[in-house]
Design an enzyme around this catalytic site. Structure first.
Site, PDB file in Angstrom:
ATOM      1  N   ARG A  15      -1.525  -0.800  -8.966  1.00 50.53           N
ATOM      2  CA  ARG A  15      -2.795  -0.547  -8.417  1.00 50.53           C
ATOM      3  C   ARG A  15      -2.735   1.103  -8.602  1.00 50.53           C
ATOM      4  NH1 ARG A  15      -3.907  -1.057  -2.200  1.00 50.53           N
ATOM      5  NH2 ARG A  15      -4.101  -3.430  -3.112  1.00 50.53           N
ATOM      6  N   ASP A  39       0.829  -1.318   0.037  1.00 45.18           N
ATOM      7  CA  ASP A  39      -0.016   0.159  -0.014  1.00 45.18           C
ATOM      8  C   ASP A  39       0.829   1.167   0.022  1.00 45.18           C
ATOM      9  OD1 ASP A  39      -2.494  -1.093  -0.065  1.00 45.18           O
ATOM     10  OD2 ASP A  39      -2.880  -1.326   2.215  1.00 45.18           O
TER      11      ASP A  39
END
Length: 309
Positions: A185, A135
């Site tokens: 992402r 992340d």
């Protein structure tokens, strides 16, 4: 108007105590957080898998300054991988890891510790037959996170990256990472950032998101399109078609509890849809960012509090 104060509240100890002490909060948190234990995470994963979706699991926790807590986070991921493997779900689920939860902010050797802890998580993922995505957090961690990503990819080339379209630098980062085998992402971003490093207006962020999508869809990597915006979903599909991408050569990603009907629609039409499923006790910061992202989430929160009285 609420976004900035909500994001500030996400890092406020005082506000956190008030929210956590409210007995009505838990019923609302349940919409966005799947539970607290590995069994809860596996249960949510199985339910989504049965509906044709994929999952990325986030064991909640961030900004830790305690080495013991960072180690505990590693153990939590090891346990959930073991549980997924036992349930036969590792082909449908991977993990998302915040480096600040595994030691990135420790005052001494934080990056080194975070790298070693992330390596242990990747080893456990590989043993279970699944993958990990790192992340991205606020802009002060971007260079550190990308550096750790590069180190991990030497041994684990499948480790995914996350880039945030509201940062000025992100289109360039997309070009650097849109390489063969690279999973990336792209999201809009969920932290309060200064104008010196980030676009401030929605239209500017949207335009940056589309530019980043074009780079990724025309690159050699594997784009992961993280958005709930119907317009961005449509644009992503059009760009994928123009780039002659086959189904399965990219995926859409959405958050657990948000636009569930749209999630089912995308999966039913044959595109890959991955749901970001958060679980664990440290839900506060994650929950507040979900409220800040969309006014509808805040309205849902307030309606739920009123209706629960």
């Amino acid at each position: 108007m609420l976004r900035t104060p909500l994001l500030a509240a996400a890092r406020s100890t005082g506000v956190r105590k008030l929210v956590e002490a409210n007995p009505l909060t838990s019923s609302v948190v349940d919409r966005f957080v799947a539970g607290t234990t590995p069994a809860d995470a596996v249960r949510a994963t199985r339910s989504l898998s049965d509906q044709g979706m994929h999952v990325t699991l986030d064991h909640l926790g961030e900004d830790t300054l305690d080495a013991g807590q960072a180690t505990a986070t590693v153990r939590a991921y090891q346990r959930v991988f073991a549980a997924l493997s036992e349930a036969g779900l590792t082909e449908r689920a991977e993990a998302s890891v915040k480096l600040s939860a595994v030691g990135q902010f420790l005052p001494k050797d934080g990056e080194k510790i975070a790298l070693e802890n992330a390596r242990q998580i990747c080893e456990a993922a590989a043993a279970a037959g699944t993958t990990v995505t790192l992340d991205m957090e606020d802009h002060t961690t971007t260079d550190s996170t990308l550096g750790i990503l590069a180190d991990l990819r030497v041994d684990f080339p499948w480790v995914g990256a996350v880039l945030q379209a509201y940062l000025h630098r992100t289109e360039g980062d997309c070009r650097d990472l849109a390489t063969a085998g690279s999973r990336v992402r792209i999201c809009k971003g969920a932290y309060a950032e200064p104008a010196s490093v980030a676009f401030q207006g929605k239209q500017e962020v949207d335009r940056s998101y589309v530019r980043c999508l074009k780079v990724l869809m025309n690159g050699a990597g594997y784009p992961m399109v993280a958005t709930h915006d119907p317009r961005m979903i449509a644009i992503a599909g059009d760009l994928a078609a123009r780039a002659r991408r086959a189904p399965g050569s990219f995926e859409y990603q959405m958050l657990y509890g948000i636009r569930t009907e749209e999630q089912r629609r995308i999966a039913a039409e044959g595109d890959r849809l991955r749901v970001y499923v958060a679980y664990g006790d440290e839900w506060y910061g994650y929950f507040m960012r979900r409220l800040a992202e969309r006014p509808a989430n805040m309205a849902f929160f307030l309606r739920s509090l009123v209706s629960s009285r």
